[in-house]
Design a protein around this motif. Sequence first.
Motif, PDB file in Angstrom:
ATOM      1  N   PHE A  56       0.827  -1.200   0.000  1.00  0.00           N
ATOM      2  CA  PHE A  56       0.000   0.000   0.000  1.00  0.00           C
ATOM      3  C   PHE A  56       0.860   1.247   0.000  1.00  0.00           C
ATOM      4  CE2 PHE A  56      -4.011   1.950   0.197  1.00  0.00           C
ATOM      5  CZ  PHE A  56      -3.839   3.141   0.867  1.00  0.00           C
ATOM      6  N   LEU A  57       0.572   2.089  -0.923  1.00  0.00           N
ATOM      7  CA  LEU A  57       1.297   3.339  -1.054  1.00  0.00           C
ATOM      8  C   LEU A  57       0.292   4.477  -0.979  1.00  0.00           C
ATOM      9  CD1 LEU A  57       3.842   4.977  -1.806  1.00  0.00           C
ATOM     10  CD2 LEU A  57       3.289   4.550  -4.196  1.00  0.00           C
ATOM     11  N   GLU A  58       0.433   5.293   0.026  1.00  0.00           N
ATOM     12  CA  GLU A  58      -0.428   6.467   0.137  1.00  0.00           C
ATOM     13  C   GLU A  58       0.275   7.639  -0.510  1.00  0.00           C
ATOM     14  OE1 GLU A  58      -2.640   7.354   3.762  1.00  0.00           O
ATOM     15  OE2 GLU A  58      -1.855   5.489   4.558  1.00  0.00           O
ATOM     16  N   ILE A  59      -0.432   8.308  -1.386  1.00  0.00           N
ATOM     17  CA  ILE A  59       0.112   9.465  -2.079  1.00  0.00           C
ATOM     18  C   ILE A  59      -0.664  10.682  -1.613  1.00  0.00           C
ATOM     19  CG2 ILE A  59       0.460  10.525  -4.336  1.00  0.00           C
ATOM     20  CD1 ILE A  59       0.501   7.652  -5.470  1.00  0.00           C
ATOM     21  N   ASP A  60       0.052  11.719  -1.259  1.00  0.00           N
ATOM     22  CA  ASP A  60      -0.572  12.967  -0.827  1.00  0.00           C
ATOM     23  C   ASP A  60      -1.454  13.495  -1.958  1.00  0.00           C
ATOM     24  OD1 ASP A  60      -1.229  15.536   0.003  1.00  0.00           O
ATOM     25  OD2 ASP A  60       0.751  15.911   0.861  1.00  0.00           O
ATOM     26  N   ALA A  61      -2.685  13.822  -1.646  1.00  0.00           N
ATOM     27  CA  ALA A  61      -3.641  14.291  -2.654  1.00  0.00           C
ATOM     28  C   ALA A  61      -3.141  15.546  -3.368  1.00  0.00           C
ATOM     29  CB  ALA A  61      -4.994  14.557  -2.001  1.00  0.00           C
ATOM     30  N   ASP A  62      -2.305  16.338  -2.717  1.00  0.00           N
ATOM     31  CA  ASP A  62      -1.772  17.546  -3.352  1.00  0.00           C
ATOM     32  C   ASP A  62      -0.817  17.221  -4.501  1.00  0.00           C
ATOM     33  OD1 ASP A  62      -3.193  19.109  -1.571  1.00  0.00           O
ATOM     34  OD2 ASP A  62      -1.514  19.286  -0.170  1.00  0.00           O
ATOM     35  N   HIS A  63      -0.330  15.979  -4.553  1.00  0.00           N
ATOM     36  CA  HIS A  63       0.615  15.588  -5.596  1.00  0.00           C
ATOM     37  C   HIS A  63      -0.064  14.984  -6.817  1.00  0.00           C
ATOM     38  CE1 HIS A  63       3.813  15.208  -2.215  1.00  0.00           C
ATOM     39  NE2 HIS A  63       3.622  16.450  -2.585  1.00  0.00           N
ATOM     40  N   VAL A  64      -1.380  14.849  -6.774  1.00  0.00           N
ATOM     41  CA  VAL A  64      -2.139  14.266  -7.884  1.00  0.00           C
ATOM     42  C   VAL A  64      -3.047  15.335  -8.473  1.00  0.00           C
ATOM     43  CG1 VAL A  64      -3.803  12.496  -8.565  1.00  0.00           C
ATOM     44  CG2 VAL A  64      -2.119  11.992  -6.793  1.00  0.00           C
ATOM     45  N   GLN A  65      -3.001  15.462  -9.795  1.00  0.00           N
ATOM     46  CA  GLN A  65      -3.871  16.407 -10.481  1.00  0.00           C
ATOM     47  C   GLN A  65      -5.006  15.612 -11.132  1.00  0.00           C
ATOM     48  OE1 GLN A  65      -1.943  18.600 -13.585  1.00  0.00           O
ATOM     49  NE2 GLN A  65      -3.734  19.835 -14.018  1.00  0.00           N
ATOM     50  N   LEU A  66      -6.238  15.890 -10.733  1.00  0.00           N
ATOM     51  CA  LEU A  66      -7.389  15.205 -11.320  1.00  0.00           C
ATOM     52  C   LEU A  66      -7.733  15.844 -12.659  1.00  0.00           C
ATOM     53  CD1 LEU A  66      -9.647  14.753  -8.165  1.00  0.00           C
ATOM     54  CD2 LEU A  66      -8.145  13.083  -9.243  1.00  0.00           C
ATOM     55  N   THR A  67      -8.028  14.997 -13.650  1.00  0.00           N
ATOM     56  CA  THR A  67      -8.345  15.504 -14.988  1.00  0.00           C
ATOM     57  C   THR A  67      -9.829  15.801 -15.161  1.00  0.00           C
ATOM     58  OG1 THR A  67      -8.739  13.314 -15.925  1.00  0.00           O
ATOM     59  CG2 THR A  67      -6.464  14.141 -15.972  1.00  0.00           C
ATOM     60  N   GLY A  68     -10.649  15.258 -14.274  1.00  0.00           N
ATOM     61  CA  GLY A  68     -12.084  15.428 -14.397  1.00  0.00           C
ATOM     62  C   GLY A  68     -12.755  14.280 -15.142  1.00  0.00           C
ATOM     63  N   GLN A  69     -11.975  13.433 -15.778  1.00  0.00           N
ATOM     64  CA  GLN A  69     -12.534  12.292 -16.506  1.00  0.00           C
ATOM     65  C   GLN A  69     -12.876  11.181 -15.525  1.00  0.00           C
ATOM     66  OE1 GLN A  69      -9.856  10.562 -19.353  1.00  0.00           O
ATOM     67  NE2 GLN A  69     -11.294   8.982 -19.955  1.00  0.00           N
ATOM     68  N   LYS A  70     -14.137  10.737 -15.553  1.00  0.00           N
ATOM     69  CA  LYS A  70     -14.589   9.672 -14.662  1.00  0.00           C
ATOM     70  C   LYS A  70     -14.480   8.329 -15.367  1.00  0.00           C
ATOM     71  CE  LYS A  70     -18.190  10.136 -11.800  1.00  0.00           C
ATOM     72  NZ  LYS A  70     -19.593  10.196 -11.304  1.00  0.00           N
ATOM     73  N   LEU A  71     -13.823   7.377 -14.694  1.00  0.00           N
ATOM     74  CA  LEU A  71     -13.698   6.029 -15.244  1.00  0.00           C
ATOM     75  C   LEU A  71     -14.849   5.135 -14.814  1.00  0.00           C
ATOM     76  CD1 LEU A  71      -9.871   5.386 -14.671  1.00  0.00           C
ATOM     77  CD2 LEU A  71     -11.026   5.927 -16.815  1.00  0.00           C
ATOM     78  N   VAL A  81      -9.640   9.780 -13.467  1.00  0.00           N
ATOM     79  CA  VAL A  81      -8.297   9.799 -14.033  1.00  0.00           C
ATOM     80  C   VAL A  81      -7.532  10.937 -13.373  1.00  0.00           C
ATOM     81  CG1 VAL A  81      -6.913  10.168 -16.118  1.00  0.00           C
ATOM     82  CG2 VAL A  81      -9.046   8.857 -16.243  1.00  0.00           C
ATOM     83  N   GLY A  82      -6.320  10.625 -12.938  1.00  0.00           N
ATOM     84  CA  GLY A  82      -5.452  11.631 -12.368  1.00  0.00           C
ATOM     85  C   GLY A  82      -4.077  11.544 -13.000  1.00  0.00           C
ATOM     86  N   VAL A  83      -3.247  12.553 -12.712  1.00  0.00           N
ATOM     87  CA  VAL A  83      -1.868  12.555 -13.193  1.00  0.00           C
ATOM     88  C   VAL A  83      -0.967  12.716 -11.977  1.00  0.00           C
ATOM     89  CG1 VAL A  83      -0.159  13.714 -14.629  1.00  0.00           C
ATOM     90  CG2 VAL A  83      -2.532  13.544 -15.409  1.00  0.00           C
ATOM     91  N   TRP A  84      -0.062  11.763 -11.815  1.00  0.00           N
ATOM     92  CA  TRP A  84       0.897  11.770 -10.710  1.00  0.00           C
ATOM     93  C   TRP A  84       2.274  11.539 -11.302  1.00  0.00           C
ATOM     94  CZ3 TRP A  84       3.485   7.335  -8.367  1.00  0.00           C
ATOM     95  CH2 TRP A  84       4.173   7.655  -7.197  1.00  0.00           C
ATOM     96  N   ARG A  85       3.171  12.492 -11.109  1.00  0.00           N
ATOM     97  CA  ARG A  85       4.532  12.422 -11.652  1.00  0.00           C
ATOM     98  C   ARG A  85       4.522  12.161 -13.154  1.00  0.00           C
ATOM     99  NH1 ARG A  85       8.225   9.404  -7.067  1.00  0.00           N
ATOM    100  NH2 ARG A  85       7.830  10.917  -5.438  1.00  0.00           N
ATOM    101  N   ASN A  86       3.647  12.887 -13.863  1.00  0.00           N
ATOM    102  CA  ASN A  86       3.511  12.802 -15.322  1.00  0.00           C
ATOM    103  C   ASN A  86       3.028  11.445 -15.811  1.00  0.00           C
ATOM    104  OD1 ASN A  86       4.357  15.476 -15.757  1.00  0.00           O
ATOM    105  ND2 ASN A  86       6.494  14.845 -15.574  1.00  0.00           N
TER     106      ASN A  86
END
Length: 115
Positions: A56-71, A81-86
């Motif tokens: 389990f890896l918890e990633i700080d929500a501030d480091h993920v950019q949400l695109t708005g696309q719902k899967l 869909v989000g973007v984390w470290r490109n």
Amino acid sequence: MLCHRAENERLQIQMRTQRTELELKTAEMSLLQGHCETLEASLNETQNKLAQYKGFLEIDADHVQLTGQKLGSGAYADVLVGVWRNVEVAVKTFHDLITTRHSIPVFKREVDVAS
């Protein structure tokens, strides 16, 4: 005899040229091998760091950019869909009523089972 001497000189020039090309290729190969060794060491280091998380890896929500696309969407959460470290990632966002102190451990177990 002049013909043999000219042919001999031509072959010697060709041999020196090929020897120089071989030396250049050998040097290039050595550089590439060093680069591969550096990349392999970096990969091993990264794999060792990831192994520490053991599931389990918890990633700080501030480091993920949400695109708005719902899967998808379920009873407890939406998956966006989000973007984390490109890198595009799936982000599970719980509905407000579900985020209790009991639901988070359940989610962590779900992630461990899925991974």
